[in-house]
Design a protein around this motif. Structure first.
Motif, mmCIF file in Angstrom:
data_model
loop_
_atom_site.group_PDB
_atom_site.id
_atom_site.type_symbol
_atom_site.label_atom_id
_atom_site.label_comp_id
_atom_site.label_asym_id
_atom_site.label_seq_id
_atom_site.Cartn_x
_atom_site.Cartn_y
_atom_site.Cartn_z
ATOM 1 N N MET A 151 0.750 -1.148 0.010
ATOM 2 C CA MET A 151 -0.056 -0.142 0.081
ATOM 3 C C MET A 151 0.714 0.986 0.081
ATOM 4 O O MET A 151 0.470 2.344 -0.778
ATOM 5 C CB MET A 151 -0.880 -0.033 1.183
ATOM 6 C CG MET A 151 -2.010 -0.993 1.054
ATOM 7 S SD MET A 151 -3.087 -1.291 2.740
ATOM 8 C CE MET A 151 -3.971 0.405 2.743
ATOM 9 N N GLN A 152 1.938 1.306 0.794
ATOM 10 C CA GLN A 152 2.812 2.363 0.667
ATOM 11 C C GLN A 152 3.564 2.485 -0.625
ATOM 12 O O GLN A 152 3.612 3.537 -1.048
ATOM 13 C CB GLN A 152 3.906 2.241 1.607
ATOM 14 C CG GLN A 152 3.412 2.103 3.279
ATOM 15 C CD GLN A 152 4.681 2.009 4.050
ATOM 16 O OE1 GLN A 152 4.877 0.678 4.084
ATOM 17 N NE2 GLN A 152 4.717 2.599 5.256
ATOM 18 N N ALA A 153 3.823 1.474 -0.999
ATOM 19 C CA ALA A 153 4.728 1.384 -2.616
ATOM 20 C C ALA A 153 3.724 2.067 -3.689
ATOM 21 O O ALA A 153 4.342 2.897 -4.472
ATOM 22 C CB ALA A 153 5.312 0.221 -2.820
ATOM 23 N N VAL A 154 2.673 1.602 -3.632
ATOM 24 C CA VAL A 154 1.821 2.252 -4.767
ATOM 25 C C VAL A 154 0.657 3.198 -4.395
ATOM 26 O O VAL A 154 0.005 3.454 -5.263
ATOM 27 C CB VAL A 154 0.917 0.662 -4.996
ATOM 28 C CG1 VAL A 154 1.508 -0.335 -5.549
ATOM 29 C CG2 VAL A 154 -0.080 0.305 -3.972
ATOM 30 N N GLY A 155 1.248 3.979 -3.248
ATOM 31 C CA GLY A 155 0.509 5.223 -2.989
ATOM 32 C C GLY A 155 -0.961 5.129 -2.356
ATOM 33 O O GLY A 155 -1.623 5.954 -2.403
ATOM 34 N N MET A 156 -1.206 3.934 -1.972
ATOM 35 C CA MET A 156 -2.597 3.843 -1.241
ATOM 36 C C MET A 156 -2.400 4.562 0.032
ATOM 37 O O MET A 156 -3.559 5.031 0.681
ATOM 38 C CB MET A 156 -3.031 2.341 -1.102
ATOM 39 C CG MET A 156 -3.244 1.646 -2.461
ATOM 40 S SD MET A 156 -3.953 -0.001 -2.029
ATOM 41 C CE MET A 156 -4.082 -0.525 -4.024
ATOM 42 N N VAL A 157 -1.183 4.866 0.720
ATOM 43 C CA VAL A 157 -1.060 5.305 1.708
ATOM 44 C C VAL A 157 0.381 6.326 1.540
ATOM 45 O O VAL A 157 1.249 5.830 0.952
ATOM 46 C CB VAL A 157 -0.941 4.353 3.103
ATOM 47 C CG1 VAL A 157 0.249 3.508 2.832
ATOM 48 C CG2 VAL A 157 -0.715 5.415 4.350
ATOM 49 N N ASN A 158 0.293 7.255 1.921
ATOM 50 C CA ASN A 158 1.377 8.362 1.811
ATOM 51 C C ASN A 158 2.171 8.243 3.314
ATOM 52 O O ASN A 158 1.722 8.900 3.930
ATOM 53 C CB ASN A 158 1.226 9.697 1.598
ATOM 54 C CG ASN A 158 2.316 10.569 1.277
ATOM 55 O OD1 ASN A 158 3.331 10.490 1.857
ATOM 56 N ND2 ASN A 158 1.997 11.898 0.809
#
Length: 170
Positions: A151-158
């Motif tokens: 999620m972090q890697a693909v921008g679901m969470v910043n």
């Protein structure tokens, strides 16, 4: 690592195939460092047919042995077999007119979530929900910690730090 951070990490990805590729790489990273995966990313792409799910789903015993002999990837039979199985599930979703990106982003809340920039958790309630949903479909190597890193890697969470120049850019 700096180039990856500065240009990829945390940038929202809405392409289904790219999301699937990143989830598979996160699974291979389990127990290792992301730096190892990044160094081998081009070799992974070549070994896994440019991450074409239809080609990966068709891999058989000979392909598994070929991959097990490839020093350029992580040679873990369970992760290789999981990737092949995960490709089949991805294709089943496609066949049912389910877009992997739309499905994943819907579970993630539909838009990027911004962390506080101070604390980075290993997992969250959202990553646990997505992990459970992936596992319910039969995906492997998708525990809540792996899913949160994805999620972090693909921008679901910043989760860029407050002082990071990328925090507001993504």
């Amino acid at each position: 690592m700096a180039a990856y951070h500065d240009h990829e990490w945390g940038v929202p990805v809405h392409n289904s195939r790219r999301l699937w590729e990143m989830l598979m790489l996160e699974g291979f990273q389990a127990g290792l460092s992301w730096a190892i995966i990044l160094k081998r990313r081009a070799t992974f792409r070549a070994a896994f047919a440019e991450w074409d799910p239809a080609k990966v789903a068709a891999f058989g015993a000979d392909d598994i042995e070929r991959l097990m002999a490839d020093p350029g990837i992580i040679r873990a039979r369970s992760k290789i077999e999981a990737t092949i199985g995960n490709a089949k599930i991805y294709l089943a979703m496609q066949a049912a007119d389910e877009d992997f990106a739309e499905w994943a982003w819907r579970l993630a809340g539909g838009a990027p979530r911004r962390g506080d920039g101070l604390h980075v958790p290993a997992k969250t309630a959202e990553s646990e929900t997505i992990s459970k949903a992936l596992k319910a479909r039969g995906f492997k190597f998708v525990g809540p910690v792996i899913v949160y890193a994805w999620m972090q890697a693909v921008g679901m969470v910043n989760d860029h730090a407050q002082e990071c120049f990328r925090r507001d850019a993504v």
